[in-house]
Design a protein around this motif. Structure first.
Motif, PDB file in Angstrom:
ATOM      1  N   TYR A 184       0.950  -1.245  -0.046  1.00  0.00           N
ATOM      2  CA  TYR A 184      -0.076  -0.080  -0.083  1.00  0.00           C
ATOM      3  C   TYR A 184       0.942   1.156  -0.299  1.00  0.00           C
ATOM      4  N   ASP A 189      -0.335   8.131  -5.667  1.00  0.00           N
ATOM      5  CA  ASP A 189      -1.491   8.668  -4.766  1.00  0.00           C
ATOM      6  C   ASP A 189      -2.964   8.485  -5.200  1.00  0.00           C
ATOM      7  N   LYS A 192      -4.508   5.079  -4.151  1.00  0.00           N
ATOM      8  CA  LYS A 192      -4.771   5.210  -2.913  1.00  0.00           C
ATOM      9  C   LYS A 192      -6.102   5.588  -2.899  1.00  0.00           C
ATOM     10  N   GLU A 193      -6.258   6.850  -3.652  1.00  0.00           N
ATOM     11  CA  GLU A 193      -7.499   7.777  -3.474  1.00  0.00           C
ATOM     12  C   GLU A 193      -8.566   6.789  -4.021  1.00  0.00           C
ATOM     13  N   ALA A 196      -9.808   4.035  -1.725  1.00  0.00           N
ATOM     14  CA  ALA A 196      -9.927   4.290  -0.306  1.00  0.00           C
ATOM     15  C   ALA A 196     -11.252   3.772   0.319  1.00  0.00           C
ATOM     16  N   VAL A 232      -9.581  -1.212   2.268  1.00  0.00           N
ATOM     17  CA  VAL A 232      -8.253  -0.724   2.933  1.00  0.00           C
ATOM     18  C   VAL A 232      -8.522  -0.669   4.290  1.00  0.00           C
ATOM     19  N   LYS A 241      -1.914   2.045   7.060  1.00  0.00           N
ATOM     20  CA  LYS A 241      -3.003   1.384   6.078  1.00  0.00           C
ATOM     21  C   LYS A 241      -2.435   0.232   5.229  1.00  0.00           C
ATOM     22  N   TYR A 243      -3.923  -2.704   2.204  1.00  0.00           N
ATOM     23  CA  TYR A 243      -5.133  -3.252   1.408  1.00  0.00           C
ATOM     24  C   TYR A 243      -5.208  -4.604   1.526  1.00  0.00           C
TER      25      TYR A 243
END
Length: 325
Positions: A184, A189, A192-193, A196, A232, A241, A243
């Protein structure tokens, strides 16, 4: 990659387990190790395992010491992500309970409606007879050769898995790990967004159907309907965090199966790069503990016609459904 781990007193490779009295004597004096979900460890291990960043030495007193004092794994802090290896020691129901409430074996319950807390892994039946590669139970167990998190298909998924080696093979049958926390952290980025707030659909029948169309009995399937899990997850203490994926994830809620599979396969590939895999080579007497919340694992194939393999495993239930985390 191999974790270089010390053999417990009196252990042997490729043979049958020693008498129980000898196994009891193997609790003390062995070195403890951890395969953590963190890139940074409290104490570095030895050998090539150091290069990976999530194999560390935990202590030197073996499971005997662990039984007599706090384990360090009861809390939810950094140490809680540590799959631990002890070379030597008897696998005990009482030992497993130190880490929390035990989860009953879903196979025994699904097929026979029996409650058992110790599951058997390998090709040796309850009478001590070796099962060959074409035996239905051995074929069924090949599903464990896919990357997965134990019991992610249950409403409250497993936290810790604890495995003890009674009989091992001289080749094959290793256990491999990867950290989905480290994976993760490596994500762009935008990815990740994107992931989420996604929710995965975990389905045991789906994953075992890859082994064979009739791998799961009707009663077993009825006991394990599909469940929803956060894609997540976050460590409740450190906030780190990871996944939460694996072979049991059939799809993603509100996504088409095709789009979901593309994303899930990509996340799996990112986590399981060869340079990020830690491999454990079993020895008789090994006790191995790992945290399923942030680590994927898989077993490697072995020749069930030539060798005997027998492991016992218990699982410690999680704190609650992931959607409530």
């Amino acid at each position: 990659m191999e974790a270089w781990l010390r053999r417990g007193p009196g252990a042997s490779v490729g043979g049958r387990t020693q008498p129980r009295a000898r196994l009891c004597a193997m609790w003390g004096g062995a070195r403890w190790w951890a395969v953590t979900g963190r890139r940074r460890a409290r104490r570095a291990g030895r050998g090539r395992a150091q290069q990976h960043g999530f194999v560390v030495e935990v202590g030197d007193d073996g499971a005997g010491g662990l039984l007599g004092q706090p384990t360090g794994l009861e809390a939810d802090g950094a140490g809680a992500e540590a799959p631990v290896v002890d070379h030597g020691g008897r696998f005990e129901h009482a030992f497993s309970q130190r880490f929390g409430e035990l989860e009953y074996d879903h196979v025994a319950y699904g097929r026979e409606r029996k409650i058992r807390y110790i599951g058997c892994i390998g090709n040796v039946d309850e009478h001590g007879k070796q099962m060959r590669s074409n035996h239905e139970r051995v074929v069924f167990s090949t599903g464990n050769e896919m990357w997965h998190s134990d019991s992610s298909f249950r409403p409250v998924p497993t936290r810790f898995s604890i495995s003890y080696a009674y009989e091992v093979t001289p080749e094959g049958g290793e256990l491999e790990f990867v950290s989905t926390r480290s994976a993760y952290a490596r994500l762009p980025d935008e990815t990740k967004e994107k992931i989420a707030d996604l929710v995965g659909i975990h389905d045991y029948v789906y994953s075992r159907s890859k082994v064979g169309p009739n791998a799961v009995t009707p009663s077993h399937a009825e006991s394990l309907p599909p469940v929803l899990q956060r894609l997540v997850r976050k460590n409740p203490v450190t906030g780190e965090k990871n996944y939460y994926i694996g072979s049991h994830v059939r799809s993603i809620e509100n996504w088409s199966d095709e789009e979901a599979r593309t994303l899930l396969d990509d996340l799996t590939a990112r986590a399981t790069r060869p340079e990020d895999v830690c491999r454990h080579r079993w020895q008789v007497g090994d006790l191995l503990i790992w945290d399923n919340r942030c680590i994927l694992h898989r077993g490697k194939p072995y020749d069930a016609d030539r060798y005997r393999r027998r492991m016992h495993q218990t699982r410690v239930a999680g704190a609650g459904p992931t959607l409530e985390e």
